[in-house]
Design a protein around this motif. Sequence first.
Motif, PDB file in Angstrom:
ATOM      1  N   SER A   1       8.796   0.945   1.361  1.00 45.34           N
ATOM      2  CA  SER A   1       9.006  -0.458   2.161  1.00 45.34           C
ATOM      3  C   SER A   1      10.455  -1.152   1.904  1.00 45.34           C
ATOM      4  O   SER A   1      11.116  -1.078   0.913  1.00 45.34           O
ATOM      5  CB  SER A   1       7.771  -1.434   1.890  1.00 45.34           C
ATOM      6  OG  SER A   1       8.120  -2.022   0.747  1.00 45.34           O
ATOM      7  N   PHE A   2      10.502  -2.084   2.894  1.00 40.87           N
ATOM      8  CA  PHE A   2      11.791  -2.709   3.044  1.00 40.87           C
ATOM      9  C   PHE A   2      11.625  -3.804   3.915  1.00 40.87           C
ATOM     10  O   PHE A   2      10.639  -3.984   4.748  1.00 40.87           O
ATOM     11  CB  PHE A   2      12.893  -1.769   3.521  1.00 40.87           C
ATOM     12  CG  PHE A   2      13.091  -1.135   4.805  1.00 40.87           C
ATOM     13  CD1 PHE A   2      13.422  -1.985   6.154  1.00 40.87           C
ATOM     14  CD2 PHE A   2      12.192   0.047   5.246  1.00 40.87           C
ATOM     15  CE1 PHE A   2      13.321  -1.485   7.207  1.00 40.87           C
ATOM     16  CE2 PHE A   2      12.000   0.506   6.619  1.00 40.87           C
ATOM     17  CZ  PHE A   2      12.461  -0.294   7.476  1.00 40.87           C
ATOM     18  N   LEU A   3      12.594  -4.799   3.892  1.00 37.79           N
ATOM     19  CA  LEU A   3      12.295  -5.920   4.646  1.00 37.79           C
ATOM     20  C   LEU A   3      12.851  -5.540   6.101  1.00 37.79           C
ATOM     21  O   LEU A   3      14.106  -5.253   6.315  1.00 37.79           O
ATOM     22  CB  LEU A   3      13.223  -7.186   4.361  1.00 37.79           C
ATOM     23  CG  LEU A   3      12.570  -7.953   2.990  1.00 37.79           C
ATOM     24  CD1 LEU A   3      13.874  -8.820   2.687  1.00 37.79           C
ATOM     25  CD2 LEU A   3      11.353  -8.379   3.243  1.00 37.79           C
ATOM     26  N   CYS A   4      11.765  -5.451   7.179  1.00 36.68           N
ATOM     27  CA  CYS A   4      12.268  -5.117   8.512  1.00 36.68           C
ATOM     28  C   CYS A   4      12.083  -6.081   9.435  1.00 36.68           C
ATOM     29  O   CYS A   4      11.007  -6.555   9.735  1.00 36.68           O
ATOM     30  CB  CYS A   4      11.095  -3.903   8.791  1.00 36.68           C
ATOM     31  SG  CYS A   4      11.273  -3.112  10.270  1.00 36.68           S
TER      32      CYS A   4
ATOM     33  N   ASN B   1       7.476  -6.933   5.543  1.00 36.62           N
ATOM     34  CA  ASN B   1       7.506  -6.002   4.671  1.00 36.62           C
ATOM     35  C   ASN B   1       6.824  -4.486   5.158  1.00 36.62           C
ATOM     36  O   ASN B   1       5.659  -4.427   5.025  1.00 36.62           O
ATOM     37  CB  ASN B   1       6.702  -6.544   3.318  1.00 36.62           C
ATOM     38  CG  ASN B   1       6.839  -5.469   2.228  1.00 36.62           C
ATOM     39  OD1 ASN B   1       7.535  -4.361   2.106  1.00 36.62           O
ATOM     40  ND2 ASN B   1       6.479  -6.062   0.865  1.00 36.62           N
ATOM     41  N   ALA B   2       7.709  -3.722   5.692  1.00 35.17           N
ATOM     42  CA  ALA B   2       7.159  -2.530   6.409  1.00 35.17           C
ATOM     43  C   ALA B   2       7.346  -1.318   5.467  1.00 35.17           C
ATOM     44  O   ALA B   2       8.345  -0.819   4.972  1.00 35.17           O
ATOM     45  CB  ALA B   2       8.010  -2.347   7.607  1.00 35.17           C
ATOM     46  N   TYR B   3       6.009  -0.649   5.405  1.00 34.39           N
ATOM     47  CA  TYR B   3       5.917   0.672   4.714  1.00 34.39           C
ATOM     48  C   TYR B   3       6.078   1.643   5.769  1.00 34.39           C
ATOM     49  O   TYR B   3       5.282   1.814   6.487  1.00 34.39           O
ATOM     50  CB  TYR B   3       4.973   0.613   3.987  1.00 34.39           C
ATOM     51  CG  TYR B   3       4.744   2.041   2.963  1.00 34.39           C
ATOM     52  CD1 TYR B   3       4.981   1.890   1.605  1.00 34.39           C
ATOM     53  CD2 TYR B   3       4.471   3.257   3.467  1.00 34.39           C
ATOM     54  CE1 TYR B   3       5.275   3.015   0.801  1.00 34.39           C
ATOM     55  CE2 TYR B   3       4.649   4.176   2.463  1.00 34.39           C
ATOM     56  CZ  TYR B   3       4.918   4.175   1.006  1.00 34.39           C
ATOM     57  OH  TYR B   3       5.213   5.181   0.362  1.00 34.39           O
ATOM     58  N   LEU B   4       7.247   2.510   5.672  1.00 34.64           N
ATOM     59  CA  LEU B   4       7.324   3.516   6.637  1.00 34.64           C
ATOM     60  C   LEU B   4       7.064   4.746   5.802  1.00 34.64           C
ATOM     61  O   LEU B   4       7.551   5.207   4.614  1.00 34.64           O
ATOM     62  CB  LEU B   4       8.758   3.593   7.422  1.00 34.64           C
ATOM     63  CG  LEU B   4       8.900   2.702   8.511  1.00 34.64           C
ATOM     64  CD1 LEU B   4       8.566   1.209   8.248  1.00 34.64           C
ATOM     65  CD2 LEU B   4      10.358   3.034   9.204  1.00 34.64           C
TER      66      LEU B   4
END
Length: 184
Positions: free
Chosen positions: A60-63, A72-75
């Motif tokens: 995850s990262f700040l997207c 806070n997106a977990y790809l």
Amino acid sequence: QRLADEAGDAGAKIIALPEFFTTGIGFLRELVDAALPVDGLATQLLCDVACRHGAMGGGSFLCRGTDGHIRNAYLLADPTGIVGRHDKDLPTMWENAIYTGGDDDGVLTYGELSVGAAVCWELMRTQTVRRLAGRVDLVLAGSGWWSVDESWPPRALMRGLERRNGVVARRGAEAVVPFGGGAG
């Protein structure tokens, strides 16, 4: 990237990067400006690692979305590219000053597997269990666990909060079950 490649070179077929793998997290205004687009460098890193090692890669990262909001997106990536996304549902405490929550169910597909994604305090909430229970084969999660600055006044209170915070973090780590079963 170096650590992800070390894992892949050692034969890992699941490479999970930590929460906020591009920035870390803190109560810092600068993090708003550090949010990356969904088609940016963080996504490219996940795709490259998954492709290079024939693995599942997630983190995850700040997207920053096309709507201008940060999440806070977990790809989740496989060798073909991104196969799923989960936005953390409820920002925790001061994270509300940095990003907004998502409303997806966190169930992603990787080949034949149903993968549940959970980020940080989602691991501690019953609503996460309700949305994933009986629906997933594997849960991928990451947590950039926060700490309390013991130098803040009142110091005795802050020390106590940090001790309790550490207990909660250890309990969460002890509850993790590695892929393939067994206690870990």
